[in-house]
Design an enzyme around this catalytic site. Sequence first.
Site, PDB file in Angstrom:
ATOM      1  N   LYS A  22       0.835  -1.211   0.000  1.00 58.77           N
ATOM      2  CA  LYS A  22       0.000   0.000   0.000  1.00 58.77           C
ATOM      3  C   LYS A  22       0.866   1.256   0.000  1.00 58.77           C
ATOM      4  O   LYS A  22       0.618   2.191  -0.767  1.00 58.77           O
ATOM      5  CB  LYS A  22      -0.902  -0.012   1.242  1.00 58.77           C
ATOM      6  CG  LYS A  22      -1.560   1.323   1.530  1.00 58.77           C
ATOM      7  CD  LYS A  22      -2.336   1.318   2.817  1.00 58.77           C
ATOM      8  CE  LYS A  22      -1.575   1.707   4.050  1.00 58.77           C
ATOM      9  NZ  LYS A  22      -1.259   3.132   4.198  1.00 58.77           N
ATOM     10  N   ASN A  23       1.883   1.267   0.844  1.00 56.81           N
ATOM     11  CA  ASN A  23       2.683   2.493   0.977  1.00 56.81           C
ATOM     12  C   ASN A  23       3.614   2.750  -0.210  1.00 56.81           C
ATOM     13  O   ASN A  23       4.173   3.832  -0.336  1.00 56.81           O
ATOM     14  CB  ASN A  23       3.490   2.475   2.275  1.00 56.81           C
ATOM     15  CG  ASN A  23       2.615   2.757   3.481  1.00 56.81           C
ATOM     16  OD1 ASN A  23       1.424   3.030   3.335  1.00 56.81           O
ATOM     17  ND2 ASN A  23       3.196   2.688   4.670  1.00 56.81           N
ATOM     18  N   CYS A 116      -4.242  12.832  13.160  1.00 53.95           N
ATOM     19  CA  CYS A 116      -4.817  11.501  13.014  1.00 53.95           C
ATOM     20  C   CYS A 116      -4.560  10.738  14.294  1.00 53.95           C
ATOM     21  O   CYS A 116      -3.951  11.262  15.210  1.00 53.95           O
ATOM     22  CB  CYS A 116      -4.218  10.774  11.816  1.00 53.95           C
ATOM     23  SG  CYS A 116      -2.538  10.255  12.105  1.00 53.95           S
ATOM     24  N   ARG A 121       1.289  14.746  13.182  1.00 51.42           N
ATOM     25  CA  ARG A 121       1.756  14.506  11.801  1.00 51.42           C
ATOM     26  C   ARG A 121       1.695  15.743  10.897  1.00 51.42           C
ATOM     27  O   ARG A 121       0.898  15.804   9.951  1.00 51.42           O
ATOM     28  CB  ARG A 121       0.988  13.344  11.180  1.00 51.42           C
ATOM     29  CG  ARG A 121       1.249  12.064  11.918  1.00 51.42           C
ATOM     30  CD  ARG A 121       0.550  10.903  11.310  1.00 51.42           C
ATOM     31  NE  ARG A 121       1.266  10.322  10.173  1.00 51.42           N
ATOM     32  CZ  ARG A 121       0.848   9.250   9.532  1.00 51.42           C
ATOM     33  NH1 ARG A 121      -0.256   8.666   9.864  1.00 51.42           N
ATOM     34  NH2 ARG A 121       1.548   8.758   8.534  1.00 51.42           N
ATOM     35  N   ASP A 307       5.554   0.925  11.813  1.00 45.57           N
ATOM     36  CA  ASP A 307       4.331   0.260  11.366  1.00 45.57           C
ATOM     37  C   ASP A 307       4.246  -1.203  11.826  1.00 45.57           C
ATOM     38  O   ASP A 307       3.227  -1.859  11.591  1.00 45.57           O
ATOM     39  CB  ASP A 307       4.220   0.314   9.830  1.00 45.57           C
ATOM     40  CG  ASP A 307       3.834   1.697   9.341  1.00 45.57           C
ATOM     41  OD1 ASP A 307       3.530   2.578  10.175  1.00 45.57           O
ATOM     42  OD2 ASP A 307       3.834   1.914   8.108  1.00 45.57           O
ATOM     43  N   ARG A 400      -8.386  -0.389   5.087  1.00 50.79           N
ATOM     44  CA  ARG A 400      -7.551   0.611   4.419  1.00 50.79           C
ATOM     45  C   ARG A 400      -6.261   0.001   3.888  1.00 50.79           C
ATOM     46  O   ARG A 400      -5.707   0.495   2.911  1.00 50.79           O
ATOM     47  CB  ARG A 400      -7.193   1.741   5.404  1.00 50.79           C
ATOM     48  CG  ARG A 400      -8.335   2.682   5.689  1.00 50.79           C
ATOM     49  CD  ARG A 400      -7.846   3.848   6.515  1.00 50.79           C
ATOM     50  NE  ARG A 400      -6.514   4.218   6.075  1.00 50.79           N
ATOM     51  CZ  ARG A 400      -5.528   4.631   6.872  1.00 50.79           C
ATOM     52  NH1 ARG A 400      -5.734   4.768   8.151  1.00 50.79           N
ATOM     53  NH2 ARG A 400      -4.352   4.929   6.383  1.00 50.79           N
TER      54      ARG A 400
HETATM   55  C1  UD1 Z   1       4.845   7.080   6.122  1.00 48.54           C
HETATM   56  C2  UD1 Z   1       3.969   5.859   6.053  1.00 48.54           C
HETATM   57  C3  UD1 Z   1       3.543   5.413   7.440  1.00 48.54           C
HETATM   58  C4  UD1 Z   1       4.772   5.224   8.328  1.00 48.54           C
HETATM   59  C5  UD1 Z   1       5.665   6.453   8.290  1.00 48.54           C
HETATM   60  C6  UD1 Z   1       6.978   6.243   9.029  1.00 48.54           C
HETATM   61  C7  UD1 Z   1       2.851   6.073   3.919  1.00 48.54           C
HETATM   62  C8  UD1 Z   1       1.586   6.361   3.180  1.00 48.54           C
HETATM   63  N1  UD1 Z   1       2.799   6.167   5.246  1.00 48.54           N
HETATM   64  O1  UD1 Z   1       4.066   8.135   6.700  1.00 48.54           O
HETATM   65  O2  UD1 Z   1       2.811   4.191   7.328  1.00 48.54           O
HETATM   66  O3  UD1 Z   1       4.354   4.978   9.659  1.00 48.54           O
HETATM   67  O4  UD1 Z   1       5.989   6.806   6.941  1.00 48.54           O
HETATM   68  O5  UD1 Z   1       7.666   5.160   8.514  1.00 48.54           O
HETATM   69  O6  UD1 Z   1       3.860   5.730   3.329  1.00 48.54           O
HETATM   70  N2  UD1 Z   1       7.156  14.977  10.113  1.00 48.54           N
HETATM   71  C9  UD1 Z   1       7.216  16.330  10.408  1.00 48.54           C
HETATM   72  N3  UD1 Z   1       6.975  17.220   9.402  1.00 48.54           N
HETATM   73  C10 UD1 Z   1       6.687  16.823   8.124  1.00 48.54           C
HETATM   74  C11 UD1 Z   1       6.650  15.447   7.830  1.00 48.54           C
HETATM   75  C12 UD1 Z   1       6.892  14.541   8.850  1.00 48.54           C
HETATM   76  O7  UD1 Z   1       7.464  16.712  11.548  1.00 48.54           O
HETATM   77  O8  UD1 Z   1       6.494  17.697   7.268  1.00 48.54           O
HETATM   78  C13 UD1 Z   1       7.412  13.981  11.190  1.00 48.54           C
HETATM   79  C14 UD1 Z   1       6.197  13.096  11.464  1.00 48.54           C
HETATM   80  O9  UD1 Z   1       5.278  13.713  12.353  1.00 48.54           O
HETATM   81  C15 UD1 Z   1       6.862  11.868  12.063  1.00 48.54           C
HETATM   82  C16 UD1 Z   1       8.169  11.769  11.271  1.00 48.54           C
HETATM   83  O10 UD1 Z   1       8.395  13.071  10.738  1.00 48.54           O
HETATM   84  O11 UD1 Z   1       7.149  12.065  13.413  1.00 48.54           O
HETATM   85  C17 UD1 Z   1       8.153  10.767  10.142  1.00 48.54           C
HETATM   86  O12 UD1 Z   1       7.014  10.977   9.348  1.00 48.54           O
HETATM   87  P1  UD1 Z   1       6.962  10.600   7.794  1.00 48.54           P
HETATM   88  O13 UD1 Z   1       8.141   9.736   7.465  1.00 48.54           O
HETATM   89  O14 UD1 Z   1       6.772  11.830   7.010  1.00 48.54           O
HETATM   90  O15 UD1 Z   1       5.647   9.707   7.741  1.00 48.54           O
HETATM   91  P2  UD1 Z   1       4.559   9.642   6.592  1.00 48.54           P
HETATM   92  O16 UD1 Z   1       5.175   9.866   5.267  1.00 48.54           O
HETATM   93  O17 UD1 Z   1       3.386  10.492   6.997  1.00 48.54           O
END
Ligand code: UD1
Length: 421
Positions: A22-23, A116, A121, A307, A400
């Site tokens: 999915k990811n 969420c 996030r 995850d 999902r």
């Molecule tokens: C993706 C995955 C999710 C997984 C996560 C971490 C998908 C669709 N989802 O989520 O299943 O749990 O990676 O492996 O692929 N952060 C900030 N600012 C930002 C972006 C991120 O502070 O602009 C922080 C987040 O709050 C979190 C960390 O960075 O603490 C990592 O998040 P991120 O790697 O961006 O996760 P997702 O891409 O949302």
Amino acid sequence: MKYLKIIGKHKLSGEVKISGAKNAALPLLASTILAKNELVIGNMPDVVDTNTLLKLLEKLGATYKRDKNTVTLNTLSINKTKATYDIVKTMRASILVLGPLLARFGHCEVSLPGGCAIGQRPVDLHLKALESMGAVIEIKNGYIEAKAPNGLKGAKIVFDKVTVGGTENILMAAALAHGKTQIINAAKEPEIVQLCEVLKDAGLDIKGIGTSEITIIGTNQELLEFKTFEVIPDRIEAGTYLCLGAITNTKLKLTNVRPDHLDAVVSKLEEMNFTLESTKDTLTIMPTNEIKAVNIITSEYPGFPTDMQAQFMALATQANGTSTIDERLFENRYMHVSELVRLGAEIHLNGNIASITGVPGKLSATDVMATDLRASSALVLAALVAEGETNIHRIYHLDRGYEDLEGKLKLLGAKVSRHQE
Ligand code: UD1
């Protein structure tokens, strides 16, 4: 609303075929906004999230056909650039259309995803990086309004934190930008690697794939010619089924899997005293005479995935001794703890650290509530070894991200059924 009824302690055995990731599928679908041709994607998991992203592309003007796990897409007809709240609120990953829409059209509006169940996030790192590529971004009425009237310009982006979605958004934005973009402190997840490879096969000049420093030479708004490709196997679904074999202490073989994407998970299962056998695309877990306690710290790939944290917590309830889990990525990813405790688990939380004292064979069934995708799968695992009948409510979370969960569980011999509340 639907709920899942599971009767625990049934003997399981057999094989399970792992679906597409999915990811990986979500950013890949978003990346098709950059395509100049109709394209075909295979091994597309048929789960709610991928169907939501397809719906979003359709709302933007794309057309598609889905035949089971094959999707044929035409995004050349996209003529709208607004990702509206009704879709984004159901799936945060909709933010992934921001980079490609802005790169192709020079403007777009994407609803802010909001919080969420697993924490705040934010998307600040995505926005900051796009701004350094020349985008002008305003937040208005709950929407990210982004403009780059003369196109995006290549830039050196240094991410303050490793972000999977942020890296993906910038990769797609940089693909059509003018000049060279360097992403420093890029995420290295297999899903990022596949996105890079698909873009490279589509003709993009991209170097440093799989490293924390990726360089892209943008096409200056020329669209890319995508080749047909297959989504990589889902390492989190695979890890979940490995935990299923482990928690029920049965021999379980996974097929269509990439063992090399699961090193951190396999290594923790080995520490817990399980033996695993792998070939290029299968992974088999063997039963053990004693499940040992383990200490886990979540981190970015290739470290232990956040995850998989909830599923290992369920598994740790069956270990001898006390395990610890230190959740370093998301501040609020312990919603499953109180539900596992309702099933009889002994878990204590101290900030980010959970201590789980094993109660092997002693979980007992009850009603529990699913709170997010992976938390829900932890409840399924616990229910499979709980004495009696567990009802898991709000299972739309599971739909999902787990393709045909009930079908796969039934094939393994589990007593599971879906009901209407
Ligand atoms: C993706 C995955 C999710 C997984 C996560 C971490 C998908 C669709 N989802 O989520 O299943 O749990 O990676 O492996 O692929 N952060 C900030 N600012 C930002 C972006 C991120 O502070 O602009 C922080 C987040 O709050 C979190 C960390 O960075 O603490 C990592 O998040 P991120 O790697 O961006 O996760 P997702 O891409 O949302």
